[in-house]
Design a protein around this motif. Structure first.
Motif, PDB file in Angstrom:
ATOM      1  N   ALA A 308      15.595  -2.823 -22.115  1.00 39.85           N
ATOM      2  CA  ALA A 308      14.677  -2.528 -23.221  1.00 39.85           C
ATOM      3  C   ALA A 308      15.265  -1.582 -24.255  1.00 39.85           C
ATOM      4  O   ALA A 308      14.950  -1.689 -25.448  1.00 39.85           O
ATOM      5  CB  ALA A 308      13.367  -1.956 -22.673  1.00 39.85           C
ATOM      6  N   GLY A 309      16.114  -0.650 -23.824  1.00 38.11           N
ATOM      7  CA  GLY A 309      16.668   0.327 -24.767  1.00 38.11           C
ATOM      8  C   GLY A 309      17.404  -0.331 -25.920  1.00 38.11           C
ATOM      9  O   GLY A 309      17.329   0.136 -27.067  1.00 38.11           O
ATOM     10  N   ALA A 310      18.110  -1.423 -25.648  1.00 38.37           N
ATOM     11  CA  ALA A 310      18.864  -2.121 -26.698  1.00 38.37           C
ATOM     12  C   ALA A 310      17.953  -2.827 -27.691  1.00 38.37           C
ATOM     13  O   ALA A 310      18.389  -3.195 -28.786  1.00 38.37           O
ATOM     14  CB  ALA A 310      19.811  -3.128 -26.058  1.00 38.37           C
ATOM     15  N   LEU A 311      16.695  -3.009 -27.319  1.00 35.12           N
ATOM     16  CA  LEU A 311      15.743  -3.698 -28.184  1.00 35.12           C
ATOM     17  C   LEU A 311      14.840  -2.743 -28.967  1.00 35.12           C
ATOM     18  O   LEU A 311      14.044  -3.185 -29.790  1.00 35.12           O
ATOM     19  CB  LEU A 311      14.861  -4.632 -27.346  1.00 35.12           C
ATOM     20  N   GLN A 312      14.981  -1.452 -28.710  1.00 32.81           N
ATOM     21  CA  GLN A 312      14.122  -0.474 -29.392  1.00 32.81           C
ATOM     22  C   GLN A 312      14.417  -0.403 -30.888  1.00 32.81           C
ATOM     23  O   GLN A 312      15.581  -0.503 -31.310  1.00 32.81           O
ATOM     24  CB  GLN A 312      14.280   0.914 -28.765  1.00 32.81           C
ATOM     25  N   LYS A 313      13.361  -0.198 -31.662  1.00 30.93           N
ATOM     26  CA  LYS A 313      13.488  -0.097 -33.117  1.00 30.93           C
ATOM     27  C   LYS A 313      13.173   1.303 -33.625  1.00 30.93           C
ATOM     28  O   LYS A 313      13.339   1.591 -34.810  1.00 30.93           O
ATOM     29  CB  LYS A 313      12.546  -1.108 -33.778  1.00 30.93           C
TER      30      LYS A 313
END
Length: 350
Positions: A308-313
């Motif tokens: 999920a961290g790589a998808l955070q905006k």
């Protein structure tokens, strides 16, 4: 006779339509998931997506502390399908037979949980009764316009020049945990001498400078400028402040001292009416894109999820690394009474 035949055919067609209609419905159609969670801890957008995808309704009740949640369920406050206690209370409730077992075969997205998170979750590493939801810690928020110079330490609460402008949480394990961490002790110590030192620190040096112990309104009081320094949760503080004022706030977890850390977990209480739907929700929230949305909604770092961290905006309000020296609050068993006795001396004595 003809009329009766028509009626029979009509009823048959209605029944057949209902059968095919039901087969085409989304899973869980018409059901309600009763979620008992901390206040403002699951984004409305995530709940809406779950309701739409599964054709169900989610009823969200909230609690202010583990103690409140536990007391309600212990007193027969049933009817919930999913609850979110912290790790020490997962341990307590598991031992007391208050939780249903988790069927991990129905939660394939549990594969995204970090190995190190499960290693820390000593209360239920095999996820028999719980699935990690979030790992974090309370910290300190400072109004930089009012307090331009400060040390990133729990000792800020001893500053007499800030008396009448500070608050700490109305939470026994958090306040005593901070005092113990500051003194260099474990937040789970049961050593009476160490606990007595923590009591003296809070009562003699910190408490005289506090307006109050507050676990619910500290965010609003901070945003209104009534309090300049508060112990609390980043998402609560920033949730009350307009984004254009974020740069006036410093939030930190004392790097060298550490403090109490929590892992909140998703659990199914004993006697839940919709355990199937509860499993669906747990699996849903752990989808990488959904969990990233959860993190972004509260400015959380990705502390338990591998993807999920790589998808955070959104830039988190604090880093996962700031938890490095924090210690997970554990179930103290009968020794919890030591903390209760000390807390009474803090909260209810002048």
């Amino acid at each position: 006779m003809k009329k009766n035949i028509v009626n029979v055919l009509t009823l048959a067609l209605v029944a057949l339509a209902a059968l095919f209609g039901a087969a085409g419905c989304k899973k869980g159609d018409g059901k309600t998931l009763y979620l008992y969670n901390w206040a403002v801890y699951t984004p409305d957008s995530v709940i809406k997506q779950f309701e739409e995808e599964f054709g169900v309704k989610v009823v969200y009740d909230d609690f202010a502390s583990n103690e409140d949640m536990y007391a309600k369920l212990k007193a027969g406050g049933s009817g919930y399908d999913l609850i979110v206690p912290s790790g020490d209370y997962v341990s307590i409730m598991k031992e007391q037979g208050m939780l249903e077992k988790i069927d991990l075969s129905r939660i394939p997205n549990a594969k995204y949980l970090k190995k190190e998170t499960l290693e820390k979750a000593t209360y239920d590493q095999a996820m028999e009764y719980s699935v990690p939801y979030y790992m974090g810690a309370a910290g300190i928020a400072v109004n930089k316009e009012k307090v331009p110079n400060f040390e990133e330490s729990w000792s800020i609460f001893a500053r007499k020049d800030l008396a009448g402008r500070m608050s700490m949480l109305d939470d026994m394990r958090e306040v005593l945990g901070d005092a113990l961490a500051y003194l260099g002790y474990s937040v789970n110590t049961t050593n009476q001498a160490e606990l007595d030192q923590a009591l003296a620190l809070v009562n003699n040096e910190w408490k005289p400078n506090l307006v109050k112990f507050d676990a619910e309104g500290f965010g609003k009081s901070f945003a209104a400028g009534e309090f300049w320094v508060v112990q609390g949760y980043a998402e609560v503080v920033y949730g009350e402040i307009p984004p254009e004022k974020y740069d006036t706030v410093a939030f930190f977890i004392p790097k060298d001292e550490g403090g109490p850390m929590y892992i909140d977990s998703l659990c199914i209480p004993k006697g839940a009416r919709n355990p199937e739907l509860a499993h669906e929700f747990i699996n849903f929230i752990l989808r990488p894109e959904i969990y990233a949305e959860f993190l972004d909604s509260f400015g959380f770092p990705s502390t338990i999820h591998t993807e999920a961290g790589a998808l955070q905006k959104v830039q988190p309000y604090y880093s996962a690394e700031s938890l490095a020296n924090c210690e997970l609050k554990e179930d103290l068993g009968a020794d919890l009474e030591l903390y209760n006795q000390i807390w009474q001396k803090i909260r209810f004595t002048e």
